[in-house]
Every structure is written in structure tokens, then in C-alpha cells.
Write a protein that holds these residues in place. Sequence first.
Motif, short mmCIF file in Angstrom:
data_model
loop_
_atom_site.label_atom_id
_atom_site.label_comp_id
_atom_site.label_asym_id
_atom_site.label_seq_id
_atom_site.Cartn_x
_atom_site.Cartn_y
_atom_site.Cartn_z
N LEU A 49 -7.46 -0.93 -1.82
CA LEU A 49 -6.21 -1.63 -1.58
C LEU A 49 -6.19 -2.96 -2.30
N ALA A 50 -7.34 -3.65 -2.27
CA ALA A 50 -7.44 -4.91 -3.01
C ALA A 50 -7.25 -4.67 -4.51
N ALA A 51 -7.84 -3.58 -5.02
CA ALA A 51 -7.70 -3.27 -6.44
C ALA A 51 -6.27 -2.89 -6.78
N VAL A 52 -5.61 -2.16 -5.87
CA VAL A 52 -4.22 -1.76 -6.10
C VAL A 52 -3.31 -2.99 -6.13
N ILE A 53 -3.58 -3.94 -5.25
CA ILE A 53 -2.78 -5.17 -5.24
C ILE A 53 -2.90 -5.90 -6.56
N SER A 54 -4.12 -5.98 -7.10
CA SER A 54 -4.32 -6.66 -8.37
C SER A 54 -3.69 -5.90 -9.54
N LEU A 55 -3.45 -4.58 -9.37
CA LEU A 55 -2.80 -3.78 -10.42
C LEU A 55 -1.36 -4.21 -10.65
N ARG A 56 -0.79 -4.87 -9.66
CA ARG A 56 0.62 -5.23 -9.75
C ARG A 56 0.91 -6.07 -10.99
N THR A 57 -0.05 -6.92 -11.36
CA THR A 57 0.14 -7.75 -12.55
C THR A 57 0.27 -6.89 -13.80
#
Length: 576
Positions: A298-306
Motif C-alpha cells: 500500500l505504501a508502494a502504491v501510494i508512491s506510484l501516484r507521482t
Amino acid sequence: MMLERLEKAFALSEKGAKDSVKGFIACAVHNLTLFIPVSILYCLVSDLMNGTLHGHGLWYALSSAAAVILIMLSYGWVYRATYFSTYVESGVRRISIAERLRKIPLSYFGKKDLADITSTIMSDAATLETGLSHYVPELIGSIISTAIAAVSILFIDWRMGLSVLWPLPVAVFIVVFSRKIQQGLARRSMDAKMETVDGIQECIETVKDLKSCNAEQAYLDGLFSKIDKVEKRAIISEAGTAVFVVSASFILKIGIGTAALAGSILLSSGQISVMAFFLYLLIASRIYDPLQSALQNLAAVISLRTNVERMDDILFHPLQEGSRELTNSGYDIEFKDVSFSYGNNERVLSEVSFKAKQGEVTALVGPSGGGKTTVSRLAARFWDIDSGQITVGGMDIGKTDPEALLSLYSIVFQDVTLFDNTIMENIRIGRRGASDEEVIEAGKMAQCMSFVNKLEDGWNTMIGENGHELSGGERQRISIARAFLKDSPIIILDEATASLDAENETEIQKALSKLIRNKTVLVIAHRMRTVENADKIIVLSGGRVIEEGRPEDLMAGNGTFAHMVALQKESSEWRL
């Protein structure tokens, strides 16, 4: 609706969104199959405690083998539904971005560094490929399987169920709460990376100038500082993510303790059986594993937003579109009250009106920054105007597909772009499918023979990246040869002979006189001798037409054009 959200959230195609849903389901099924060994173990312990194991050994052996086979099959399904489909989607994504870039107005490229666009196509696409194959399916699959397991254990005994499940929403809340912080960290990290990439590219492109000015070490010191900043931002980003993920994981571990505590209390009061207590301890030891990985994902997915936002900037940018049917009658170019700005609210052209007639040479002259090059680019619809109208043979170019429109144009730019290929193929870009004989003839007309004959491989000589093996004048002549080969009814010459010596300029001007016969010609020039035989002069200054007419009439008028001619004559007589 769900597919549309997936497409928007992860820059997916429609097929990619459908394949992602299949991946979510595959991961959820795989997680549920991992509960099968827990069930088998529970039954085994129950038989042992009840003394009923005798005669069930074969059943447990077969059940264990079946569980292993199911887990392997489900993992194979996960692999196909996530990794394979994501690799295909990654290719589709890169192609769709490239296709989109073909139709985006060229003004977009003026606002973007090429390194930034290249990074989006390659690096951001690769990051999303990793995310959609490793992170997102496992995250969604874990949520689905955990939800199913949660309903089941609450149904058996809600008290023990709550003792096991309470850490889940708390852990998820911690990670979700950190979303804005993590996105901010990811953006700063990305900005640092792009600044470094731009610096490296600039260093490579300007290494000759840096060396000649003894500025190489000073530039490298600044570049090393940018690289150190990337490292620093990466550490901060990882640490910021770790704070929340580790905290969430710690909360999940507490769940095993609360399950043991609650079970002990209920067991001692006789409210649950030993086997029920054992079952929930088994579930507690298993249910947190996929979710713990999911929280990290989930943390990695959040950072994918950029990365997604950078790709969406291209995928959802307005396109230049129009009819592919050309309806022009003739090839006169007419500007009618055209105004234009580059998007920074600074007006470049203001109510420009003039007509460039077919069969005539119309020259655009004026001081630097007056709008000459902008006019030529707008005439070919490289950008769209703010107001007014531009027509070719009465056809509104703003309603015409840019690629169809450019079939009418041959353009020679001042800044020549060549490809790492042979001289022959660089000229052939002017008209794909042209025979070797036609290419060579165009090269001869552009005075290329004078340097081609000196090369060992002649027309098949590789000229290096952007033609670095050739001189500026030789590169310019290849560009002019392209225009000869294309032989379009509209010619735009932007300082086409600026890089040539006087002898070659004279020869090419003779050849150009054949090329432009009976065509509409727009010439941009700073040297007045280049346009002294033009049919019409348009003088641009401050984004406005301040003079217009035949060269002799403008000279007689003693205005801006006459002043420019006088200044150039005076400068040509200057000596060291």
C-alpha cells in the motif's frame, strides 16, 4: 465504472484494467488456498485429541498433497494474471504514450525537458510495471481474501473474531493516513531525480563548451551535488515510508497477543473449547501475513501516484485534431487577425494579418524576437492560435488534422535535426519510399556532392548522432535536400542558408529557385541579401506587422526595412 477508475488511477488501457481485475481475483484465491493447510492442521490436532486419528492417515496425506497442488496451481495463475499481463500492458502503455505525443501540440514540448518526457516513457512506465505486477494485485488480493476470512471467523465466534481482527483497520488507517506525506516525499524524490537527469544530459551535450571554457570541474561539482541530493531524498523517502509501515506491522503483531489473551479468558471461563482457542491462534498466525505484505505494498502504491500523474499529463493532454480531408483550393496562406501566446500570458503575436500568395516568395524579416519564426510555425499548425484564423487555399488549418496538413509543406529549419544513419536515409526522410536515384538527385540539387564525394562510403556514410560527423553547412544541405525530395506545394525556409559559405549559398539559392517555382514560399531571413528578390516583404516587430510590400517600395519608404538594409550594409564593411 470500476474499470474506468482503474484506467485513471494507474494509467491503464481498457484491456489492462480488465487484466488487472483478473490479477486481483487470482491473488485473492491464492491467499485463500494458503488457509487450507491451517484447516488440515486443525483437523489433525482435533483427531489427535479425540483419539480418532487411526485410519485417517491416508486422508491427511492425500489432503496435504492436494493442498500443495492447489497452492502451486493458484500461484501459477497469479503469475500469468499479474506478471505476464502486466508486461504486455507495459508495452501497450509506452506505445499509447508515443502515439499521444504525435498528436499533442508542439507547444507542450516547449514546456517540457526532453529528459523528462523520456523518463516518463521509460522510467515511469517501468515503475508502474513493477507496481502492477508486484504491489497492486497483491494488495487488492490481500484485502479481498482478508475480508472473506474476517467474515468467516466473526461468524464462528464474534468475540474471538474481534480479538483477532481489531488491529487490521488500525494498521490500514496508519498507512492511509500517511498518504499525503508519502506522496509529498515521492514528488520531492522525483524532482531531485529529474534535476539530476537534466544535469547529466546537459553535461553530455555541452561538454565541448565546458572544456573550452575550463568550466568542466565547476559544472561537475554542481552535478555531484545534485546526485547527493537524489541519495538524500531517497533515504528520507524510505525512512518516511518505514515509519508508517513498521508502525502498522507492529500493530498487527499485537493482534496475536490479544487473540491469546482473549482466548485464555474465554477458555478459563468455559465459554470456548480448547480446539476453538487453538483454531483462532492458527488463524491469527496466518491472517496477518498477506495483510502485512499488503501494507508494505500500500505504501508502494501510494508512491506510484507521482508516476501515474506524470503519465496522465501526457495521456490526458488535449490533442491537435481535425479532418484528414484536405479541402483547400490552391495554396495561398492567409493570416486573419491572428494573436498568439505561449501559455505564459505574454502575447507573442497581436492581430497579425497578411497573405502569402501561391507563386510568390513572401519574406518575413524584422528584429530578433519580433515573431518571424512563430509565424512560420503557426502557418504549419505546430501550435494552435489564441484567436483569429489561418487558412491555406481557404481551408481553416485549425480544423485540419496536423499530419494531413503537413503533407502540403516542405520545411527547412535553421536548427537541423539529423539521425544516426546514412546520408541516403537522412535525405529519404523527406519522402519515404523514394528510390535511391531520386534521393541522390535531390542531394545533388542541394549541393551535397561536394562533400559526399570525399567520403569513403559516399551516400551510405554513417553520420553519427545528429550528424556530428558533418559540418554545419553540410548538415544544412542535407536538410535542404529533404525539401527537394518532398517537393511540396508550400515551402517554409527558416534561415535555410545561414550555415553556408557565400559560394554554396549562391549555388543553393539557384537550386531553390527551381524548387519554389509556382509554389507558396515563406522565407525567414536576417541577411537582407537573401530576400532582396522576394515578391513581398512582411516586417514584424513586437509581434505586429509594421510594414508590408515589395522590397523596392519599402526601401523607398525609408522605414524599418530600409533601416535594416542600411545597418547590414554598414556592418558588412566592418573590418578588424
